[in-house]
Structure formats: C-alpha cells, structure tokens
Design an enzyme around this catalytic site. Structure first.
Site, short mmCIF file in Angstrom:
data_model
loop_
_atom_site.label_atom_id
_atom_site.label_comp_id
_atom_site.label_asym_id
_atom_site.label_seq_id
_atom_site.Cartn_x
_atom_site.Cartn_y
_atom_site.Cartn_z
N SER A 1 0.83 -1.21 0.00
CA SER A 1 0.00 0.00 0.00
C SER A 1 0.86 1.25 0.00
CB SER A 1 -0.94 0.00 1.21
OG SER A 1 -0.20 -0.08 2.40
N ASP A 2 0.20 2.35 -0.33
CA ASP A 2 0.87 3.65 -0.30
C ASP A 2 -0.16 4.73 -0.01
OD1 ASP A 2 3.64 4.90 -0.97
OD2 ASP A 2 2.17 6.23 -1.92
N THR A 3 0.26 5.73 0.76
CA THR A 3 -0.61 6.86 1.10
C THR A 3 0.10 8.17 0.79
OG1 THR A 3 -1.66 5.63 2.92
CG2 THR A 3 -1.85 8.02 2.99
N SER B 1 -3.80 3.71 -1.75
CA SER B 1 -4.03 2.57 -2.63
C SER B 1 -3.51 1.32 -1.96
CB SER B 1 -3.32 2.76 -3.98
OG SER B 1 -3.87 3.85 -4.69
#
Length: 197
Positions: A76-78, A113
């Site tokens: 994931s990435d924010t 995501s």
C-alpha cells in the site's frame, strides 16, 4: 468470518507501518510481515490516486519471483495531495512545518491505494478522503512537529495525534483511510480473493 475464509491463504503484509499492523489485528486477519526496500519514485505525469496505485504495485514487484501458491501479498501507499502536489513523508522538521503551513486553513485530499498480488492475480483499490484544517498558528505547528516528530507520516501529520484533535474541522470520506488503510475496501477485496484458488 473473514479469518475462516482465509484459512488456506497466507497473508503477507508488506508494510512497516504500526498503524496498518494494528488494523489487520483489529480486522482479525492473521498475517506475517515482510518489508522489502523499494525506491519510491513515480513518473511526474501521474496525479492523485494514479501515484498511490503506481507505488503500491511497484512495492509488490519485490515479491513476484518468490510468490507461493497460497500467498496474498498486500502492499500500500498513502499520499497527501494539496494544490495539485503530492506530499510524502517529511525528512526534516523544517519540511514538516512547511507542509503543515501549506495545509493550514485549506481542504486537501488523502489518497491510499492497496494492491493485492497472488501468483495469478493482481488487483488494486484506492480511496480518497477530504480533510479540512483550521488556520493553524505557527506555535501550534511548531509544538506538534517538535513533540510528535511526524517524519513517518505523509503530509507531516497523523490525524489521530494532537494536531488532528485540535486542527481538523471537517472530514469527507473514510477516517481510517487517513490513518493509513481503507479498511472497508481491504475487507471486501479479501472476501473476493478468498474464493480464488
């Protein structure tokens, strides 16, 4: 319920974030942790959730040669997105303070995501939450950065910490997404993946 559906799957959470680890525990999802170094660079033309989609999928590439039949790799990435600019994690106190000054008195978006990768399948979901800060004083910004040292937080802040308690006036969308994981989307995606052999 989900735990039973996933009993034949090995969930690998590729994140060092203690907040994401806690979410998986709270969702009662058994998992192992495996974090691999990835150079988080993306093409300049990407915008908003395109950036987080790209980076979440990029992080999954580190596992592709070693994937086992029953594994689901979750990456994931924010990012915080303000005035057409992505804000990642600040490297210094000065950078964190500049980020917070840029968010003060405005509404910005937080995009996360999450990518789910198996031997035969990859899917990526994303979520946007709009966050509004009051006008923050220099004293409030200085106090937060110096005491909470938000260097592992996108945009230089954590909604669940002091700055969020005193500074956030409105939220549109998932609170948990801002903390770092759109838990409702993760739950739904894992239910779907549990049925895939």
């Amino acid at each position: 319920m989900l735990k039973d559906l996933l009993k034949n799957k090995e969930i690998v959470l590729a994140s060092g974030s203690p907040r994401r680890h806690q979410f998986f525990k709270d969702l009662d999802i058994p998992f192992t942790m495996d974090v691999r170094p990835v150079k988080e660079v993306y093409p300049d033309y990407l915008k908003k959730e395109e950036i987080t989609n790209f980076l979440a999928e990029l992080k999954a590439e580190a596992f592709q040669k070693e994937l086992k039949q029953n594994q689901i790799i979750i990456t994931s990435d924010t990012i915080v997105y303000n005035e057409e600019k992505a804000l990642g994690k600040p490297k210094t106190s000065a950078e964190a303070k500049e980020m917070l000054k840029s968010l003060s008195g405005k509404t910005h978006s937080v995009f996360t995501s999450v990518s789910f990768t198996t031997l035969k399948h990859q899917s990526t979901v994303n979520c946007e939450t709009k966050v509004t800060f009051k006008e923050l004083t220099s004293g409030e910004i200085d106090y937060y950065v110096e005491n909470f040292k938000p260097f592992d937080k996108a945009g230089g802040y954590a909604i669940q910490e002091w700055i969020g308690l005193i500074g956030i006036t409105n939220l549109e969308g998932s609170y948990f997404n801002v903390v770092g994981l759109p838990t409702h989307l993760v739950y739904n995606e894992l239910i779907d993946l549990a049925s895939i052999q």
